[in-house]
Scaffold this motif. Sequence first.
Motif, mmCIF file in Angstrom:
data_model
loop_
_atom_site.group_PDB
_atom_site.id
_atom_site.type_symbol
_atom_site.label_atom_id
_atom_site.label_comp_id
_atom_site.label_asym_id
_atom_site.label_seq_id
_atom_site.Cartn_x
_atom_site.Cartn_y
_atom_site.Cartn_z
ATOM 1 N N LEU A 22 8.309 13.990 -4.435
ATOM 2 C CA LEU A 22 7.135 13.142 -4.594
ATOM 3 C C LEU A 22 6.939 12.825 -6.078
ATOM 4 O O LEU A 22 6.954 13.729 -6.918
ATOM 5 N N LYS A 23 6.779 11.567 -6.376
ATOM 6 C CA LYS A 23 6.647 11.131 -7.773
ATOM 7 C C LYS A 23 5.171 11.143 -8.165
ATOM 8 O O LYS A 23 4.503 10.114 -8.198
ATOM 9 N N THR A 24 4.701 12.340 -8.476
ATOM 10 C CA THR A 24 3.299 12.552 -8.788
ATOM 11 C C THR A 24 3.050 12.426 -10.294
ATOM 12 O O THR A 24 3.973 12.207 -11.075
ATOM 13 N N THR A 25 1.797 12.580 -10.686
ATOM 14 C CA THR A 25 1.423 12.548 -12.100
ATOM 15 C C THR A 25 0.864 13.906 -12.489
ATOM 16 O O THR A 25 0.714 14.799 -11.653
ATOM 17 N N GLY A 26 0.544 14.056 -13.745
ATOM 18 C CA GLY A 26 -0.006 15.320 -14.217
ATOM 19 C C GLY A 26 -1.418 15.564 -13.709
ATOM 20 O O GLY A 26 -1.943 16.679 -13.807
ATOM 21 N N LYS A 27 -2.042 14.538 -13.149
ATOM 22 C CA LYS A 27 -3.416 14.663 -12.641
ATOM 23 C C LYS A 27 -3.506 14.686 -11.124
ATOM 24 O O LYS A 27 -4.599 14.693 -10.551
ATOM 25 N N ASP A 70 -3.984 9.212 -6.135
ATOM 26 C CA ASP A 70 -3.280 10.257 -6.879
ATOM 27 C C ASP A 70 -3.569 11.620 -6.243
ATOM 28 O O ASP A 70 -3.959 12.580 -6.913
ATOM 29 N N GLN A 71 -3.364 11.655 -4.926
ATOM 30 C CA GLN A 71 -3.701 12.845 -4.146
ATOM 31 C C GLN A 71 -2.630 13.170 -3.120
ATOM 32 O O GLN A 71 -2.079 12.276 -2.473
ATOM 33 N N ILE A 72 -2.352 14.461 -2.963
ATOM 34 C CA ILE A 72 -1.433 14.947 -1.932
ATOM 35 C C ILE A 72 -2.253 15.661 -0.865
ATOM 36 O O ILE A 72 -3.081 16.524 -1.176
ATOM 37 N N THR A 73 -2.027 15.300 0.388
ATOM 38 C CA THR A 73 -2.615 16.024 1.510
ATOM 39 C C THR A 73 -1.500 16.842 2.140
ATOM 40 O O THR A 73 -0.478 16.293 2.548
ATOM 41 N N TYR A 91 1.597 11.829 -0.024
ATOM 42 C CA TYR A 91 1.112 11.448 -1.350
ATOM 43 C C TYR A 91 0.647 10.003 -1.345
ATOM 44 O O TYR A 91 1.373 9.101 -0.940
ATOM 45 N N GLN A 92 -0.594 9.800 -1.777
ATOM 46 C CA GLN A 92 -1.182 8.476 -1.888
ATOM 47 C C GLN A 92 -1.392 8.161 -3.366
ATOM 48 O O GLN A 92 -2.339 8.662 -3.994
ATOM 49 N N ALA A 97 0.864 -1.185 0.000
ATOM 50 C CA ALA A 97 0.000 0.000 0.000
ATOM 51 C C ALA A 97 0.895 1.228 0.000
ATOM 52 O O ALA A 97 1.078 1.871 1.038
ATOM 53 N N PRO A 98 1.481 1.566 -1.141
ATOM 54 C CA PRO A 98 2.449 2.664 -1.206
ATOM 55 C C PRO A 98 1.887 3.998 -0.722
ATOM 56 O O PRO A 98 0.741 4.349 -1.023
ATOM 57 N N LYS A 99 2.703 4.698 0.041
ATOM 58 C CA LYS A 99 2.343 6.020 0.548
ATOM 59 C C LYS A 99 3.646 6.735 0.862
ATOM 60 O O LYS A 99 4.603 6.118 1.323
ATOM 61 N N TYR A 100 3.695 8.027 0.593
ATOM 62 C CA TYR A 100 4.925 8.792 0.789
ATOM 63 C C TYR A 100 4.631 10.005 1.661
ATOM 64 O O TYR A 100 3.650 10.723 1.428
ATOM 65 N N VAL A 101 5.496 10.231 2.653
ATOM 66 C CA VAL A 101 5.336 11.381 3.543
ATOM 67 C C VAL A 101 6.624 12.202 3.494
ATOM 68 O O VAL A 101 7.689 11.740 3.913
ATOM 69 N N LEU A 102 6.526 13.401 2.944
ATOM 70 C CA LEU A 102 7.680 14.285 2.799
ATOM 71 C C LEU A 102 7.535 15.473 3.739
ATOM 72 O O LEU A 102 6.502 16.150 3.741
#
Length: 242
Positions: free
Chosen positions: A228-233, A117-120, A112-113, A98-103
């Motif tokens: 954070l390895k995000t996407t364009g969306k 595809d959302q950053i809180t 980032y979840q 369940a990948p999740k990143y906390v920066l």
Amino acid sequence: MKGHALVLAGALLVFSGIAAAQQPDPAALQNVLKKMDSVAAGFRSTQASFQWETYEKVIDEVDDYEKGVIYYRRTGKDVEMMAEVKEVGSSPKDLKPAPKYVLVSGGKVRMYQPKLDQITEFDFGKNRSEFESYLVLGFGGSGEDLQRSFDVTYVAPETVNGVATAKLQLVPKSEKVRNTYKQIFLWIDLDRGISVQQQFFQPQGDYRLAKYFDVKTGEKIPDSVFKLKTTGKTQTISPSGN
């Protein structure tokens, strides 16, 4: 933000009188703090595998486990942190990817979840210095800084996963911070002056226990780790008040 760095957790209260009675050597605390000062002076980076365990008092059990890798590095006067949560579960036996990143960087916490595809995003605002003091607990923070933000008590020597440590109790001096974490325990590796275990207690009785393994210090960590390895969306949300 259940189960995060600064975003971290309290149920078993240790009274100050008991802690003082356990202190076998008045010089023990100062020796640990001096070791942390020495390590902090040359701190550049740390990385380690972790397991976070969250206890909820209302059900009287640990019901959330998270495993992954955590990174710290100093950039100028600031310390950045990236936690890559890879597996989660209600017990160590049912952990699932369940990948999740906390920066934590620049006075903000960004979680980032990828599945959503959302950053809180949380902004420390004017409380930045207070909350960032938690970021470096045992990972680049000095003993002097520790005493500036907390009332520190030496509890006892303790062996954790074969490592000789000093167990310290921290009580935040700030009333505002105490509303988040009533007290914290650190287990400091006596040889390396870094934390191998932490326990964060919340006023309502919940806590989070963080265990660290395969700790490496001083190695160069690529800049890409702290992005954070995000996407364009990817969408970014900020909870009310942040």
